[in-house]
Motif scaffolding. Structure first.
Motif, PDB file in Angstrom:
ATOM      1  N   UNK A  29       0.738  11.358   4.276  1.00  0.00           N
ATOM      2  CA  UNK A  29       0.207  10.215   5.009  1.00  0.00           C
ATOM      3  C   UNK A  29       1.225   9.620   5.975  1.00  0.00           C
ATOM      4  N   UNK A  64      -5.050   9.524  -2.875  1.00  0.00           N
ATOM      5  CA  UNK A  64      -4.375   8.950  -4.031  1.00  0.00           C
ATOM      6  C   UNK A  64      -5.478   8.759  -5.057  1.00  0.00           C
ATOM      7  N   UNK A  66      -8.664  -5.861   4.616  1.00  0.00           N
ATOM      8  CA  UNK A  66      -9.484  -5.216   3.589  1.00  0.00           C
ATOM      9  C   UNK A  66     -10.958  -5.187   3.958  1.00  0.00           C
ATOM     10  N   UNK A  86       0.844  -1.194   0.000  1.00  0.00           N
ATOM     11  CA  UNK A  86       0.000   0.000   0.000  1.00  0.00           C
ATOM     12  C   UNK A  86       0.883   1.250   0.000  1.00  0.00           C
ATOM     13  N   UNK A 100      -6.475   5.340  -6.317  1.00  0.00           N
ATOM     14  CA  UNK A 100      -6.940   4.340  -5.364  1.00  0.00           C
ATOM     15  C   UNK A 100      -8.464   4.411  -5.272  1.00  0.00           C
ATOM     16  N   UNK A 158      -8.336   4.605   4.437  1.00  0.00           N
ATOM     17  CA  UNK A 158      -7.282   4.212   5.378  1.00  0.00           C
ATOM     18  C   UNK A 158      -6.013   5.033   5.192  1.00  0.00           C
ATOM     19  N   UNK A 159      -6.007   5.950   4.228  1.00  0.00           N
ATOM     20  CA  UNK A 159      -4.776   6.653   3.865  1.00  0.00           C
ATOM     21  C   UNK A 159      -4.265   7.493   5.037  1.00  0.00           C
ATOM     22  N   UNK A 209      -9.874   2.406  -0.226  1.00  0.00           N
ATOM     23  CA  UNK A 209      -8.448   2.413   0.101  1.00  0.00           C
ATOM     24  C   UNK A 209      -8.027   3.781   0.644  1.00  0.00           C
ATOM     25  N   UNK A 210      -8.663   4.811   0.120  1.00  0.00           N
ATOM     26  CA  UNK A 210      -8.332   6.160   0.576  1.00  0.00           C
ATOM     27  C   UNK A 210      -8.822   6.426   1.996  1.00  0.00           C
TER      28      UNK A 210
END
Lengths: 365, 558
Positions: A242, B371, B398, A227, B374, B381-382, B378-379
């Motif tokens: 981040x 991002x 996930x 990731x 993404x 959790x960025x 997913x973002x």
């Protein structure tokens, strides 16, 4: 909204590129007065028509999987590692040291140690360019390509001055001891009662390469590190926002990349030659770039592309053997495939996208 | 389309002898599946100021890009001064007398003003005659329209307001009769905006036609003669400004009634959360971006930082968020909840800041906060991808992240509610909601939030403002940076004004005025005795490096 369906993006585009590359190759073959159809037939029978042919095709495929994965991992961090050639060469040194200086009792232990040695040497060779890139901003393309030359010179030195057996005139290491010889697929299949053409170099490392594909997939799309690698590859500013350290992730991605390239040596040095010779990588490090490009940096794509290039390599060899098409032309065909699938990707992609957009619009109306 | 006919024509194309300066009919343009402009009709009378208003993504910029030859319309006709023309590139547009001032200036930063003016309009192979001619012409234009700029100054040395003047001069030098300005006041102080409007009125009185693209209702009401409203690629109304009201325009823009004020109670500040002392930052080019600033933020208050963009606010947010630009030298002290924060070294990164309870909605969500490739989930959790609830060993959990993403998408009404869609496929407002959801729901002790509503539609603005106020009411501290003075004034409890890396002064939001803040934004601290034109910042972007210009002095010895 995506411009076209996924299958068109990952399958149709490379397929059309490939067809175009073959079409132009056919013209070139015609131009030198040979029959393209005969040439294709020779290539297909030679590479895929027998278990003997497959034995070579899969051997080359194994090499290209490792170097292709190496390029793909780095690419996800937006790093263009074109030092696979040197990293794989150094990997060979790692394999040789592990095989020559430690008395192994079983090939499996030797393979694990040799894989680690190969990965460590390949990674070490990628480490310096990685640090130079991360800390000093020296472009990785420049440094890795220069490191290819240094690797070649270093190997030369190691072979001539250190690993060459006393009295030998050949700049190569001694043969590896019997216990480190890896089982060939032939032997493995024979144990299962399946007959597979003998004297082919494909060996157990093919399965290691398949495992590496799975491992890379899990790394990139399932792990936290993957990731971070992907995030850094997309935007460095965002990565820093981040809390991802660009220096750390750049170095780690390059270590993994170099390690994968280095592991190629378990196939060609340990599995096939069973000794370390000069120039053992034979350009596979560079083919890895094309493999990764064509495989869209996805392990499945890399596997398929490696298979294609394995076919081209083996088929090309057959072509040179059985027809009067010169060996150089094989390189022309390979170059055309790289040109169309890699560099000219957009030439095929843009009209395809336009086609799908137009079709969707008509569907909406 | 009978509706479009009555609206598009309207009072503008009433019986004038001269043909309208611009007449668009049936303009359509789509990008892939997105229809950016749908059957647009627009008539702009000669010698008028015409406003085009609409939310982000309504298609204003696309329409103007078509007019300036950047895009080719799929369908439709363009008439300039009554003559139908094909605008294939910007040269055609310029020859037709159309000039454009972009939101992001198109100037060569290391060229002088004069060199920029003649760029693309040189007389011959040698520069000298062009430069001489431009110098004379520039002097005339400057006197005629109050557009004074030093012709020999390099662009990067100029303040943004002066850079904009160069853009306008460039268009006028090319003999533009029709001037299009895209969001021109976003980078200006109130006084600079007033000055710009004076220039525009002067140009109109000379017979030039001006098209002003903006999302600020106040500006439309103040300066335009007629206004057209766009919504979702369509022209929904064209009216005479004098006959409409901001409320009506807002409703036309959004398609429903909107609450234009932020609804909040007075703050009840508690303990100090963040205290900044003598903070300094010198970037890698040796420019002092932050020049020794000190301030406190307490629990339960929103502190707004006002200022024209480029005066150190970005650097301040990035520094506090843990990612100052590379190569920058940082000094000073920052104390968070009684603990001193590392400003250099490995413990000064964004991950450590998050662990200390600092959430950050960055100014640039596309290049920092998300991002774009993404998926939405997913973002979510960025920046928090190492949080225990999002992971299992070295792997991401996930399923857990996706569950959380779905819940956040529902609570923040992100549309479309599809966690698998890549961030770039959401509209600006929904992208921002994803970022705000991620940061606010972590319940940080201090929330840094930059340009929370830039490029965000009005509906989402309301929602985001409400969340910020809720966080404050829950006893958290908020540091807000925005170039929208209205937003600063309506959302903040306390306002600090930054100019050239300094905090010029502090005001209570309840008692201050835009004029007063505008003076501070221009580096004027003697707000009692200031004249209107003092609110225009000095010509150079870093007045401190210019001994001949008055150096700004912050109030109260900051």
């Amino acid at each position: 909204m995506d411009k076209m369906p996924k299958w068109a993006d990952v399958i149709l585009t490379p397929l059309i590129s490939l067809v175009l590359a073959f079409a132009i190759s056919a013209l070139v073959i015609l131009a030198i007065g040979e029959s393209p159809w005969e040439a294709l037939k020779t290539m297909v029978t030679g590479a895929l028509g027998s278990s003997y042919g497959w034995g070579f095709t899969l051997y080359y495929t194994t090499n290209f999987i490792f170097t292709g994965l190496a390029v793909a991992v780095a690419y996800h961090a937006s790093l263009f590692n074109i030092g696979g050639e040197g990293q794989a060469g150094l990997g060979g040194l790692g394999v040789a040291i592990m095989c020559l200086f430690i008395p192994w009792t079983h090939w499996s232990l030797a393979l694990i140690a040799a894989s680690l040695g190969a990965a460590a040497f390949g990674a070490a060779w990628a480490f310096i360019p990685a640090v130079l890139q991360a800390k000093r901003g020296s472009h990785i393309v420049i440094t890795t390509i220069m490191f290819n030359f240094i690797a070649a010179a270093l190997l030369n030195w190691a072979l001539v001055n250190w690993l060459r057996p006393v009295g030998s005139m050949d700049p190569a290491s001694a043969n590896f001891p019997e216990a480190t010889h890896l089982p060939k697929i032939t032997d493995m299949f024979a144990a299962l009662g399946i007959e597979w053409g003998t004297h082919t170099p494909v060996n157990v490392t093919f399965f290691v390469a398949l495992l590496a594909c799975v491992a890379v997939w899990a790394l990139i799309w399932r792990s936290k590190l993957g990731y971070e690698i992907r995030a850094l590859g997309r935007s460095e500013t965002a990565a820093r926002y981040a809390g991802i350290s660009p220096v750390r992730v750049t170095v780690i991605a390059m270590l993994i990349s170099g390690g994968l390239a280095g592991m190629m040596a378990t196939n060609n040095v340990m599995g096939e030659a069973e000794r370390l010779v000069l120039n053992n990588v034979e350009g596979a490090g560079f083919i890895g770039i094309a493999v990764a490009l064509m495989g869209r940096n996805h392990p499945v794509g890399v596997l398929l592309a490696a298979l294609l290039f394995g076919f081209l390599y083996q088929g090309g060899g057959e072509l040179a053997l059985w027809t009067s098409i010169p060996r150089e032309l094989i390189i022309v065909i390979q170059a055309l495939v790289i040109l169309f699938t890699g560099a000219l990707d957009n030439m095929v992609r843009a009209p395809l996208e336009a086609f799908f957009v137009a079709r969707r619009k008509r569907g909406d109306a | 389309m009978p509706a479009a006919d009555t609206m598009g024509g309207g009072p503008v194309s009433a019986p004038h002898a001269a043909p309208p300066a611009i007449e668009l009919s049936g303009i359509s343009k789509s990008f892939g599946p997105v229809q950016a402009n749908k059957d647009i009709d627009l008539t702009v009378a000669k010698g008028s100021i015409h406003g085009i208003i609409g939310e982000n993504g309504a298609g204003k910029s696309t329409l103007m890009s078509i007019l300036y030859g950047f895009y080719k319309p799929d369908r439709g006709e363009i008439r300039v001064n009554g003559r139908a023309i094909q605008i294939t590139d910007s040269m055609t547009a310029i020859r037709a007398g159309i000039g454009m001032v972009f939101q992001h200036f198109k100037l060569v930063r290391n060229f002088t003003v004069l060199e920029n003016i003649i760029l693309g309009a040189e007389d011959g192979p040698m520069l000298r005659p062009s430069l001489a001619r431009a110098r004379t012409r520039l002097r005339e234009l400057a006197e005629e329209y109050e557009l004074q700029v030093d012709p020999d100054e390099v662009i990067e040395e100029l303040s943004v307001g002066h850079q904009q003047r160069v853009e306008i001069l460039k268009a006028l030098y090319r003999q533009a009769d029709i001037l299009i300005l895209d969001e021109p006041t976003g980078v200006l102080t109130p006084a600079e905006a007033d000055h710009l409007f004076r220039i525009l009125r002067g140009l109109r009185d000379e017979g030039k036609t001006i098209i002003l693209i903006t999302h600020k209702l106040r500006e439309i009401m103040e300066i335009t003669d007629t206004v057209s409203v766009m919504r979702r690629g369509e022209m929904v109304a064209s009216v005479t400004t004098a006959e409409t009201s901001p409320e009506e325009l807002a409703e036309l823009m959004v398609g429903r009634k909107v609450l234009m004020e932020v609804d909040k109670q007075p703050a009840a500040p508690g303990e100090t959360v963040l205290s900044v002392r003598d903070l300094r930052l010198v970037d890698d080019e040796g420019v002092e971006r932050i020049r020794g600033i000190s301030f406190d933020i307490r629990e339960g208050e929103i502190v707004g930082i006002a200022g024209v963009s480029g005066n150190g606010q970005t650097q301040l947010l990035e520094l506090l968020g843990g990612f100052p630009e590379k190569g920058a030298t940082v000094g000073g002290e920052v104390v968070m909840n009684g603990h001193s924060l590392d400003l250099t070294g490995t413990k000064s990164d964004a991950a450590t800041r998050r662990a200390r309870g600092i959430g950050h909605v960055p100014e640039d969500r596309q290049d920092e906060g998300l991002i774009m490739d993404f998926a939405a989930w997913e973002n979510v959790a960025f920046g928090y991808h190492h949080a225990p609830e999002y992971g299992r060993g070295v792997f991401m959990d996930r399923a857990a992240i996706r569950r959380d993403a779905e819940a956040k998408i529902e609570r923040f009404d992100v549309r479309p509610p599809n966690p698998d869609l890549a961030a770039r496929n959401f509209s600006g407002g929904n992208q921002q909601k994803i970022v705000v959801a991620r940061e606010v729901e972590r319940n940080p002790d201090l929330l840094l939030i930059g340009q929370p509503t830039r490029g965000v539609d009005i509906g989402a603005i309301e929602f985001i403002h409400k969340r910020i106020v809720e966080l404050r009411d829950a006893g958290k501290a908020v540091l807000l940076v925005s170039v929208e003075l209205d937003e600063i004034m309506s959302l903040s409890d306390r306002i600090l004004v930054m100019f050239d890396g300094l905090i010029m002064g502090e005001r209570q939001a309840a008692t201050t005025t835009p004029g007063e803040l505008g003076l501070l934004m221009a580096g004027v601290t003697d707000t009692e005795n200031a004249r209107d034109e003092d609110g225009i910042p000095p010509e150079h972007s870093h007045p401190v490096d210019r001994p001949d210009e008055a150096t700004p002095r912050p109030e109260g010895g900051h």
